[in-house]
Design a protein around this motif. Structure first.
Motif, PDB file in Angstrom:
ATOM      1  N   VAL A 155       0.719  -1.320   0.072  1.00  0.00           N
ATOM      2  CA  VAL A 155       0.033  -0.033  -0.081  1.00  0.00           C
ATOM      3  C   VAL A 155       0.861   1.288  -0.132  1.00  0.00           C
ATOM      4  N   PHE A 156       2.038   1.234   0.897  1.00  0.00           N
ATOM      5  CA  PHE A 156       2.713   2.761   0.932  1.00  0.00           C
ATOM      6  C   PHE A 156       3.980   2.273   0.173  1.00  0.00           C
ATOM      7  N   GLU A 157       4.200   1.582  -0.953  1.00  0.00           N
ATOM      8  CA  GLU A 157       5.408   1.509  -1.498  1.00  0.00           C
ATOM      9  C   GLU A 157       5.508   2.830  -1.996  1.00  0.00           C
ATOM     10  N   ASP A 158       4.610   3.487  -2.544  1.00  0.00           N
ATOM     11  CA  ASP A 158       4.777   4.902  -3.434  1.00  0.00           C
ATOM     12  C   ASP A 158       4.878   5.947  -2.233  1.00  0.00           C
ATOM     13  N   LEU A 159       4.949   5.838  -1.056  1.00  0.00           N
ATOM     14  CA  LEU A 159       5.198   6.873  -0.059  1.00  0.00           C
ATOM     15  C   LEU A 159       6.474   7.437  -0.139  1.00  0.00           C
ATOM     16  N   PRO A 160       6.569   8.759  -0.377  1.00  0.00           N
ATOM     17  CA  PRO A 160       8.088   9.273  -0.250  1.00  0.00           C
ATOM     18  C   PRO A 160       8.533   9.295   1.106  1.00  0.00           C
ATOM     19  N   VAL A 161       9.903   8.584   1.449  1.00  0.00           N
ATOM     20  CA  VAL A 161      10.556   8.405   2.493  1.00  0.00           C
ATOM     21  C   VAL A 161      11.387   9.143   2.798  1.00  0.00           C
ATOM     22  N   THR A 162      12.614   9.348   1.635  1.00  0.00           N
ATOM     23  CA  THR A 162      13.761  10.201   1.753  1.00  0.00           C
ATOM     24  C   THR A 162      13.209  11.883   1.857  1.00  0.00           C
ATOM     25  N   LEU A 163      14.061  12.451   2.164  1.00  0.00           N
ATOM     26  CA  LEU A 163      13.810  14.047   2.055  1.00  0.00           C
ATOM     27  C   LEU A 163      13.893  14.665   0.670  1.00  0.00           C
ATOM     28  N   GLN A 164      14.810  13.877  -0.231  1.00  0.00           N
ATOM     29  CA  GLN A 164      14.824  14.144  -1.510  1.00  0.00           C
ATOM     30  C   GLN A 164      13.515  13.898  -2.147  1.00  0.00           C
ATOM     31  N   GLN A 165      12.972  12.706  -1.826  1.00  0.00           N
ATOM     32  CA  GLN A 165      11.665  12.106  -2.303  1.00  0.00           C
ATOM     33  C   GLN A 165      10.450  13.227  -1.796  1.00  0.00           C
ATOM     34  N   ILE A 166      10.548  13.552  -0.681  1.00  0.00           N
ATOM     35  CA  ILE A 166       9.419  14.422  -0.280  1.00  0.00           C
ATOM     36  C   ILE A 166       9.439  15.655  -0.992  1.00  0.00           C
ATOM     37  N   ARG A 167      10.929  16.264  -1.143  1.00  0.00           N
ATOM     38  CA  ARG A 167      10.815  17.534  -1.668  1.00  0.00           C
ATOM     39  C   ARG A 167      10.347  17.658  -3.032  1.00  0.00           C
ATOM     40  N   SER A 168      10.630  16.429  -3.820  1.00  0.00           N
ATOM     41  CA  SER A 168      10.184  16.338  -5.206  1.00  0.00           C
ATOM     42  C   SER A 168       8.486  16.260  -5.236  1.00  0.00           C
ATOM     43  N   ARG A 169       8.106  15.512  -4.183  1.00  0.00           N
ATOM     44  CA  ARG A 169       6.730  15.344  -4.118  1.00  0.00           C
ATOM     45  C   ARG A 169       6.062  16.687  -3.833  1.00  0.00           C
ATOM     46  N   LEU A 170       6.674  17.759  -3.200  1.00  0.00           N
ATOM     47  CA  LEU A 170       5.775  18.935  -3.112  1.00  0.00           C
ATOM     48  C   LEU A 170       5.885  19.861  -4.085  1.00  0.00           C
ATOM     49  N   SER A 171       6.604  19.414  -5.145  1.00  0.00           N
ATOM     50  CA  SER A 171       6.461  20.081  -6.367  1.00  0.00           C
ATOM     51  C   SER A 171       5.529  19.645  -7.333  1.00  0.00           C
ATOM     52  N   GLN A 172       4.929  18.498  -7.074  1.00  0.00           N
ATOM     53  CA  GLN A 172       3.933  17.725  -8.081  1.00  0.00           C
ATOM     54  C   GLN A 172       2.721  18.131  -7.686  1.00  0.00           C
ATOM     55  N   ASP A 173       1.723  17.626  -8.478  1.00  0.00           N
ATOM     56  CA  ASP A 173       0.277  17.826  -8.503  1.00  0.00           C
ATOM     57  C   ASP A 173      -0.260  17.220  -7.055  1.00  0.00           C
ATOM     58  N   GLY A 174      -1.393  18.028  -6.469  1.00  0.00           N
ATOM     59  CA  GLY A 174      -1.686  17.442  -4.885  1.00  0.00           C
ATOM     60  C   GLY A 174      -1.077  17.687  -3.857  1.00  0.00           C
ATOM     61  N   SER A 175       0.013  18.527  -4.103  1.00  0.00           N
ATOM     62  CA  SER A 175       0.834  18.979  -2.963  1.00  0.00           C
ATOM     63  C   SER A 175       0.252  19.866  -2.077  1.00  0.00           C
ATOM     64  N   VAL A 176       0.548  19.842  -0.910  1.00  0.00           N
ATOM     65  CA  VAL A 176      -0.146  20.634   0.328  1.00  0.00           C
ATOM     66  C   VAL A 176       0.066  22.060   0.394  1.00  0.00           C
ATOM     67  N   LEU A 177       1.286  22.590  -0.503  1.00  0.00           N
ATOM     68  CA  LEU A 177       1.758  23.891  -0.665  1.00  0.00           C
ATOM     69  C   LEU A 177       0.693  24.657  -1.261  1.00  0.00           C
ATOM     70  N   ALA A 178      -0.229  24.191  -2.193  1.00  0.00           N
ATOM     71  CA  ALA A 178      -1.206  24.737  -2.733  1.00  0.00           C
ATOM     72  C   ALA A 178      -2.528  25.095  -1.830  1.00  0.00           C
ATOM     73  N   SER A 179      -2.694  24.410  -0.658  1.00  0.00           N
ATOM     74  CA  SER A 179      -3.711  24.586   0.218  1.00  0.00           C
ATOM     75  C   SER A 179      -3.542  25.034   1.419  1.00  0.00           C
ATOM     76  N   LEU A 180      -2.228  25.250   1.795  1.00  0.00           N
ATOM     77  CA  LEU A 180      -1.721  25.684   3.217  1.00  0.00           C
ATOM     78  C   LEU A 180      -1.498  27.147   3.132  1.00  0.00           C
ATOM     79  N   PRO A 181      -1.998  27.979   4.353  1.00  0.00           N
ATOM     80  CA  PRO A 181      -1.531  29.349   4.482  1.00  0.00           C
ATOM     81  C   PRO A 181      -0.071  29.363   5.001  1.00  0.00           C
ATOM     82  N   LEU A 182       0.633  29.460   3.995  1.00  0.00           N
ATOM     83  CA  LEU A 182       2.385  29.502   4.503  1.00  0.00           C
ATOM     84  C   LEU A 182       2.603  30.915   5.397  1.00  0.00           C
ATOM     85  N   ASN A 183       2.145  31.885   5.139  1.00  0.00           N
ATOM     86  CA  ASN A 183       2.369  33.107   5.675  1.00  0.00           C
ATOM     87  C   ASN A 183       4.025  33.282   5.908  1.00  0.00           C
ATOM     88  N   SER A 184       4.486  33.152   7.142  1.00  0.00           N
ATOM     89  CA  SER A 184       5.851  33.650   7.013  1.00  0.00           C
ATOM     90  C   SER A 184       6.758  32.468   6.877  1.00  0.00           C
TER      91      SER A 184
END
Length: 362
Positions: A155-184
């Motif tokens: 089930v979780f074989e596609d879950l990003p584990v390393t920091l490099q994988q997670i950083r690339s995940r943040l730039s893909q579609d469905g990222s939380v950056l589009a919905s979170l109020p980052l503010n500062s």
């Protein structure tokens, strides 16, 4: 003169209020918050402190497992005998002593915050439900530490584990950056990116569970253990009075509240979700090099871990069938014996009745 005295009194009251507020904030300390729990897992509201080393025993008891030592903690009462939650989710947040989680079942102070893991609970789940392949997921994104067992491997074989994988995940579609109020918060800063990556992992876990809803319908309990240290890095980088730290604390509180509600709903209101907030651990965490995937040593009856026999989830059903069948048979024997003892052979028995007729004919 009166006006000057009044101003002095107001100043004294203000100083006393500030002192009391600071004292209360200092006493508040680390905490254990029960976000979600079914009705048959009874958590009592109160200020009963629990030690950090007892958290694994508390998790094991909520799942219906036995522990080596009795947990003398009044916060958890004995639950239903034949009904246990389908999943337990424990989230450890480092770098903050408390979070604003208003929609919770109960909250308790945490004393002696020593490092702990749920390895013993994971081994129990694996040994008792090895045939059902339950989901066991232990994840710490900051340390790139991941343990998966059973169905979690698929089930979780596609879950990003390393920091490099997670950083690339943040730039893909469905990222939380589009919905979170980052503010500062700055998505390009190292400490900010670590915090956002942990929020992304929480979002991806619920998304994968929604995609594989069949996991919540099997008979084997699932175990999730997540450790988040993004707030701790933000506190070191900017300070705990910085706007980045305050914005991240508010974001994480909202994300955890929604994460608990989503997981609780996916498991049909049959899951326990706990959040442990700890400012800092008192001792460094040392982990054994042995992996929990070593199923041979776990399932060995001669193992030094003194494990119980393999538990089948149908035990409660079989126990009820055997119990009530024995009660019914015992009552039937009593009733039959009573009727036989009080029977009149001349009128109630067909054998004696036919014998009497034969004697009369002769």
């Amino acid at each position: 003169m009166l006006l000057e005295n009044r101003r002095r009194m107001e100043t004294l009251f203000s100083v006393a209020f500030i002192f009391c507020s600071a004292f209360t904030a200092g006493v508040q300390g680390d905490s254990l918050t029960i976000l979600q729990a079914p009705g048959y897992v009874s958590f009592q509201k109160g200020d009963w402190p629990i030690s950090g080393e007892k958290i694994p025993d508390m998790v094991a008891l909520t799942m219906g497992f036995s522990v080596q030592e009795d947990l003398s903690w009044p916060g958890l009462r004995a639950g239903h005998l034949f009904q246990r939650p389908r999943a337990n989710v424990l989230v450890v947040v480092r770098g903050v002593d408390s979070l604003a989680l208003p929609q919770n079942v109960a909250s308790y102070p945490l004393e002696n915050p020593v490092p702990f893991t749920l390895d013993s609970v994971a081994e129990t789940v694996h040994s008792l439900f090895a045939e059902d392949t339950p989901v066991v997921l232990q994840l710490a994104p900051s340390e790139e530490r991941l343990y998966m067992l059973g169905k979690a491997n698929a089930v979780f074989e596609d879950l990003p584990v390393t920091l490099q994988q997670i950083r690339s995940r943040l730039s893909q579609d469905g990222s939380v950056l589009a919905s979170l109020p980052l503010n500062s918060l700055n998505r390009n800063a190292e400490a900010d990116l670590l915090f956002l990556s942990e929020v992304q992992v929480l979002h991806d876990i619920t998304a994968l569970l929604q995609r594989h809803r069949h996991l919540a319908q099997d008979h084997s309990p699932d175990l999730y253990s997540l450790e988040l240290s993004g707030l701790e890095e933000l506190g070191r980088r900017y300070g705990q009075d910085s706007p980045q730290y305050r914005d991240a604390t508010a974001i994480l509180a909202n994300v955890l509240q929604k994460f608990g509600e989503d997981v609780f709903g996916l498991y049909g209101d049959s899951a326990v979700v706990e959040v442990v907030t700890v400012k800092s651990f008192e001792a460094p965490l040392t982990r054994k090099s042995r992996s929990i995937l070593e199923s041979k040593q776990i399932s060995n009856p001669g193992s030094p871990y003194n494990l119980a026999y393999k538990y089948n989830f149908n035990y409660a059903v079989i126990f009820n069938i055997v119990l009530w069948l024995m009660i019914i048979l015992a009552l039937a024997v009593i009733v039959i014996s009573y009727n036989l003892w009080n029977m009149d052979p001349g009128y109630d028995s067909i054998i004696y009745r036919m014998t009497n007729q034969k004697i009369r004919l002769d």
